[in-house]
Design an enzyme around this catalytic site. Structure first.
Site, PDB file in Angstrom:
ATOM      1  N   ASN A   1      39.908  35.023  56.202  1.00  0.00           N
ATOM      2  CA  ASN A   1      40.110  35.781  57.282  1.00  0.00           C
ATOM      3  C   ASN A   1      40.273  36.852  57.341  1.00  0.00           C
ATOM      4  OD1 ASN A   1      40.512  33.214  58.932  1.00  0.00           O
ATOM      5  ND2 ASN A   1      42.059  32.440  57.834  1.00  0.00           N
TER       6      ASN A   1
ATOM      7  N   ARG B   1      39.610  38.929  54.017  1.00  0.00           N
ATOM      8  CA  ARG B   1      38.541  39.724  53.174  1.00  0.00           C
ATOM      9  C   ARG B   1      37.755  38.782  52.333  1.00  0.00           C
ATOM     10  NH1 ARG B   1      43.115  41.194  48.198  1.00  0.00           N
ATOM     11  NH2 ARG B   1      43.977  39.079  47.976  1.00  0.00           N
ATOM     12  N   ILE B   2      37.120  39.362  51.551  1.00  0.00           N
ATOM     13  CA  ILE B   2      35.997  38.588  50.755  1.00  0.00           C
ATOM     14  C   ILE B   2      36.199  38.683  49.436  1.00  0.00           C
ATOM     15  CG2 ILE B   2      33.795  38.285  49.998  1.00  0.00           C
ATOM     16  CD1 ILE B   2      32.844  39.118  52.812  1.00  0.00           C
ATOM     17  N   LYS B   3      36.523  37.440  48.655  1.00  0.00           N
ATOM     18  CA  LYS B   3      36.610  37.648  47.082  1.00  0.00           C
ATOM     19  C   LYS B   3      35.418  36.920  46.324  1.00  0.00           C
ATOM     20  CE  LYS B   3      40.517  37.074  45.170  1.00  0.00           C
ATOM     21  NZ  LYS B   3      41.882  36.547  44.744  1.00  0.00           N
TER      22      LYS B   3
ATOM     23  N   TYR C   1      42.751  12.697  55.602  1.00  0.00           N
ATOM     24  CA  TYR C   1      43.162  13.576  56.837  1.00  0.00           C
ATOM     25  C   TYR C   1      42.732  13.052  58.179  1.00  0.00           C
ATOM     26  CZ  TYR C   1      44.450  18.355  58.325  1.00  0.00           C
ATOM     27  OH  TYR C   1      45.011  19.515  58.831  1.00  0.00           O
TER      28      TYR C   1
ATOM     29  N   ASP D   1      38.016  25.856  52.599  1.00  0.00           N
ATOM     30  CA  ASP D   1      38.848  26.456  51.421  1.00  0.00           C
ATOM     31  C   ASP D   1      39.829  25.439  50.995  1.00  0.00           C
ATOM     32  OD1 ASP D   1      39.947  26.499  53.986  1.00  0.00           O
ATOM     33  OD2 ASP D   1      41.124  28.512  53.418  1.00  0.00           O
TER      34      ASP D   1
ATOM     35  N   ASP E   1      48.647  28.132  49.375  1.00  0.00           N
ATOM     36  CA  ASP E   1      47.919  29.210  49.516  1.00  0.00           C
ATOM     37  C   ASP E   1      48.384  30.140  50.321  1.00  0.00           C
ATOM     38  OD1 ASP E   1      45.629  30.974  49.410  1.00  0.00           O
ATOM     39  OD2 ASP E   1      44.191  29.751  50.500  1.00  0.00           O
TER      40      ASP E   1
ATOM     41  N   THR F   1      46.355  35.025  54.615  1.00  0.00           N
ATOM     42  CA  THR F   1      46.650  35.555  56.224  1.00  0.00           C
ATOM     43  C   THR F   1      47.660  34.424  56.791  1.00  0.00           C
ATOM     44  OG1 THR F   1      44.468  36.535  56.411  1.00  0.00           O
ATOM     45  CG2 THR F   1      45.455  36.162  58.371  1.00  0.00           C
TER      46      THR F   1
ATOM     47  N   THR G   1      67.259  48.371  61.407  1.00  0.00           N
ATOM     48  CA  THR G   1      66.038  47.478  61.849  1.00  0.00           C
ATOM     49  C   THR G   1      64.777  47.051  60.893  1.00  0.00           C
ATOM     50  OG1 THR G   1      66.333  48.177  64.159  1.00  0.00           O
ATOM     51  CG2 THR G   1      64.385  47.147  63.869  1.00  0.00           C
TER      52      THR G   1
END
Length: 244
Positions: free
Chosen positions: A9, A11-13, A87, A96, A117, A120, A172
């Protein structure tokens, strides 16, 4: 050689493998995709296959332009996986999460496995010792929690991830760090405790971008590997080849 690419969501690895051997890992933004793929292919001329797992908003066409000289594969729900998917809505299960479940099945046979995991979003995925994927949970990750406090209130500042100085926040900013980080850790440990109360012969796998930050803060014993998804992606593709 195989280039595996995980489009998340945020970045790219990517990583280059030959068999089970990992050569190098790359992390970059979506706007840097083409430049980085070209550089990787230039530096690793023996790459024959590109394997993509995507939950992000990158178009397939961004990868298909390499289809002339290389084999480009997009993992999907139609592929072979080493577990039974129980599921209730299998087509909505993120690819993923399926790849992580596959990696846990390969790496820890004959055990109950909980894959956490932390990216995000934070996802919890449970595969029992009979290789049945049963489901799990999805919640906001650390970054989303900081952003939500700022975006949905009038005066709370947007802070970056930071270790709380103490359980009791005396300002705060300190209160936000305590609430976000400690609350996140308590949530993870709470989930683990509930799973462990139901199942024995248990392994907990922690992965994702916040792995290193979280691993030392959890009270439970875990297997921590921030690159577990990339390794699982390679293993899943090898499994797919054997079963096609």
């Amino acid at each position: 050689m195989i280039l595996v690419i995980d489009v998340g969501n945020t970045r790219i690895k990517a990583a280059v493998f030959e068999g089970a051997t990992l050569f190098e890992i790359f992390v970059f933004s979506k706007i840097e995709l083409q430049k980085n793929i070209q550089n990787i292919l230039k530096n690793f001329e023996n790459i024959t296959d590109i394997v993509v797992s995507s939950v992000g908003d990158v178009e397939k066409q961004s990868f298909l332009e390499y289809n002339n000289g290389l084999n480009v594969h997009f993992l999907s729900h139609e592929d072979f996986f080493p577990f039974h998917n129980s599921y209730a809505t299998p087509k909505t299960l993120g690819i993923d999460r399926m790849v992580l479940a596959a990696g846990a099945t390969f790496r820890f046979p004959n055990q109950n496995r909980l894959v956490i995991d932390a990216g995000t979003c934070i996802t919890y995925d449970f595969i029992d010792d009979k290789n049945n994927y049963l489901g799990g949970a999805i919640a906001p990750g650390l970054r989303l929690r900081y952003e939500s406090l700022h975006n949905f209130t009038a005066k709370l500042p947007l802070l970056s991830l930071e270790s709380p100085k103490d359980l009791i926040g005396t300002s705060t900013s300190e209160s936000i760090h305590s609430g976000v980080v400690n609350g996140f850790v308590y949530e993870i440990d709470g989930f683990i405790d509930e799973y462990k109360a139901r199942y024995s012969n248990f392994i907990i796998i922690l992965t994702g971008g916040d792995t290193d930050f979280l691993a030392k803060r959890l009270k439970n014993t875990i297997f921590a590997n921030s690159n577990f998804l990339l390794e699982s992606l390679n293993q899943t593709f090898q499994y797919k080849i054997k079963n096609d």
